[in-house]
Design a protein around this motif. Structure first.
Motif, mmCIF file in Angstrom:
data_model
loop_
_atom_site.group_PDB
_atom_site.id
_atom_site.type_symbol
_atom_site.label_atom_id
_atom_site.label_comp_id
_atom_site.label_asym_id
_atom_site.label_seq_id
_atom_site.Cartn_x
_atom_site.Cartn_y
_atom_site.Cartn_z
ATOM 1 N N THR A 157 26.402 -20.342 12.297
ATOM 2 C CA THR A 157 26.468 -20.073 10.862
ATOM 3 C C THR A 157 26.299 -21.383 10.106
ATOM 4 O OG1 THR A 157 28.002 -18.287 11.309
ATOM 5 C CG2 THR A 157 27.936 -19.088 9.067
ATOM 6 N N CYS A 158 25.700 -21.314 8.934
ATOM 7 C CA CYS A 158 25.545 -22.493 8.084
ATOM 8 C C CYS A 158 26.935 -23.051 7.766
ATOM 9 C CB CYS A 158 24.825 -22.107 6.792
ATOM 10 S SG CYS A 158 24.800 -23.420 5.547
ATOM 11 N N PRO A 159 27.195 -24.322 8.074
ATOM 12 C CA PRO A 159 28.526 -24.874 7.821
ATOM 13 C C PRO A 159 28.884 -24.890 6.331
ATOM 14 C CG PRO A 159 27.119 -26.503 8.899
ATOM 15 C CD PRO A 159 26.319 -25.264 8.736
ATOM 16 N N PHE A 160 27.908 -25.139 5.467
ATOM 17 C CA PHE A 160 28.181 -25.149 4.030
ATOM 18 C C PHE A 160 28.581 -23.752 3.561
ATOM 19 C CE2 PHE A 160 27.019 -25.019 -0.478
ATOM 20 C CZ PHE A 160 27.688 -26.141 -0.947
ATOM 21 N N LEU A 161 27.870 -22.744 4.031
ATOM 22 C CA LEU A 161 28.202 -21.364 3.676
ATOM 23 C C LEU A 161 29.580 -20.977 4.229
ATOM 24 C CD1 LEU A 161 27.351 -18.594 2.482
ATOM 25 C CD2 LEU A 161 26.269 -18.112 4.673
ATOM 26 N N ALA A 162 29.856 -21.386 5.462
ATOM 27 C CA ALA A 162 31.148 -21.053 6.075
ATOM 28 C C ALA A 162 32.309 -21.711 5.328
ATOM 29 C CB ALA A 162 31.155 -21.478 7.537
ATOM 30 N N LEU A 163 32.115 -22.943 4.855
ATOM 31 C CA LEU A 163 33.197 -23.664 4.175
ATOM 32 C C LEU A 163 33.368 -23.262 2.714
ATOM 33 C CD1 LEU A 163 32.664 -27.258 5.622
ATOM 34 C CD2 LEU A 163 34.578 -25.729 6.080
ATOM 35 N N THR A 164 32.262 -22.987 2.033
ATOM 36 C CA THR A 164 32.335 -22.777 0.577
ATOM 37 C C THR A 164 32.035 -21.355 0.138
ATOM 38 O OG1 THR A 164 30.020 -23.336 0.188
ATOM 39 C CG2 THR A 164 31.617 -25.167 0.186
ATOM 40 N N GLY A 165 31.332 -20.598 0.973
ATOM 41 C CA GLY A 165 30.889 -19.267 0.564
ATOM 42 C C GLY A 165 29.652 -19.314 -0.316
ATOM 43 N N LEU A 166 29.079 -20.510 -0.485
ATOM 44 C CA LEU A 166 27.868 -20.684 -1.292
ATOM 45 C C LEU A 166 26.681 -20.950 -0.376
ATOM 46 C CD1 LEU A 166 29.367 -23.071 -4.004
ATOM 47 C CD2 LEU A 166 28.914 -20.618 -4.244
ATOM 48 N N TYR A 167 25.486 -20.588 -0.874
ATOM 49 C CA TYR A 167 24.270 -20.808 -0.095
ATOM 50 C C TYR A 167 23.760 -22.236 -0.292
ATOM 51 C CZ TYR A 167 24.212 -15.732 0.126
ATOM 52 O OH TYR A 167 24.552 -14.428 0.326
ATOM 53 N N CYS A 168 23.361 -22.867 0.793
ATOM 54 C CA CYS A 168 22.719 -24.179 0.706
ATOM 55 C C CYS A 168 21.215 -23.959 0.523
ATOM 56 C CB CYS A 168 23.023 -25.001 1.957
ATOM 57 S SG CYS A 168 22.057 -24.561 3.413
ATOM 58 N N PRO A 169 20.441 -25.009 0.260
ATOM 59 C CA PRO A 169 18.992 -24.822 0.083
ATOM 60 C C PRO A 169 18.294 -24.295 1.325
ATOM 61 C CG PRO A 169 19.650 -26.986 -0.704
ATOM 62 C CD PRO A 169 20.847 -26.381 -0.037
ATOM 63 N N GLY A 170 18.900 -24.478 2.495
ATOM 64 C CA GLY A 170 18.266 -24.022 3.728
ATOM 65 C C GLY A 170 18.686 -22.639 4.180
ATOM 66 N N CYS A 171 19.722 -22.066 3.553
ATOM 67 C CA CYS A 171 20.193 -20.744 3.971
ATOM 68 C C CYS A 171 19.061 -19.720 3.864
ATOM 69 C CB CYS A 171 21.387 -20.299 3.129
ATOM 70 S SG CYS A 171 22.943 -21.044 3.624
ATOM 71 N N GLY A 172 18.847 -19.010 4.940
ATOM 72 C CA GLY A 172 17.764 -18.034 5.001
ATOM 73 C C GLY A 172 16.475 -18.633 5.530
#
Length: 146
Positions: free
Chosen positions: A50-65
């Protein structure tokens, strides 16, 4: 260990071959990674972390998806890819063009070490990435979320 002078003494062909090894290695690595993402579906849980930024913040990073977008492109579905991460989809041709420039300059014997890109392009890229990052996480930019 073979020195540059020893390679040049063997002729321009050996020097050119050595010069394009780095771009070829990058192309092979990118091709292998793309083939892997095409074969191993990122839509299936458990195949990729899982994207670590998404896992920590619940927000999408520029690379999510991005992995799912590459998977969709490999399978010939650019519309789905654009829906998952338009930033990555737009950057792929840019990356291919930059790689081609690097490979050509290497073949010609010219260096391509950081001086090939004007700083304005780098700052524009970073600015666009930050805007994309922010907009995809606000309500009116929800259409950019993967």
């Amino acid at each position: 260990m073979v020195t540059d002078r020893a390679v040049e003494a063997r002729g321009p062909r050996a020097s050119r071959t050595r010069a394009v090894l780095a771009p070829l290695a990058v192309a092979l690595a990118a091709g292998a990674a793309t083939a892997f993402v095409g074969l191993v579906d990122p839509n299936e849980p458990g195949h990729y972390p899982t994207c670590p930024f998404l896992a920590l913040t619940g927000l999408y990073c520029p690379g999510c998806g991005g992995l799912r977008a590459v998977h969709a492109l490999v399978h010939g579905d650019p519309v789905t890819a654009l829906g998952l991460n338009p930033f990555v989809v737009v950057l792929i041709p840019v990356a291919v063009l930059l790689w081609g420039r690097w490979a050509l300059r290497s073949w010609q014997g010219r260096r391509f070490a950081g001086k090939g890109m004007h700083p304005a392009y780098v700052w524009t890229f970073l600015g666009l990435m930050i805007v994309f990052w922010i907009v995809r996480n606000v309500p009116f930019g929800e259409f950019l979320a993967p």
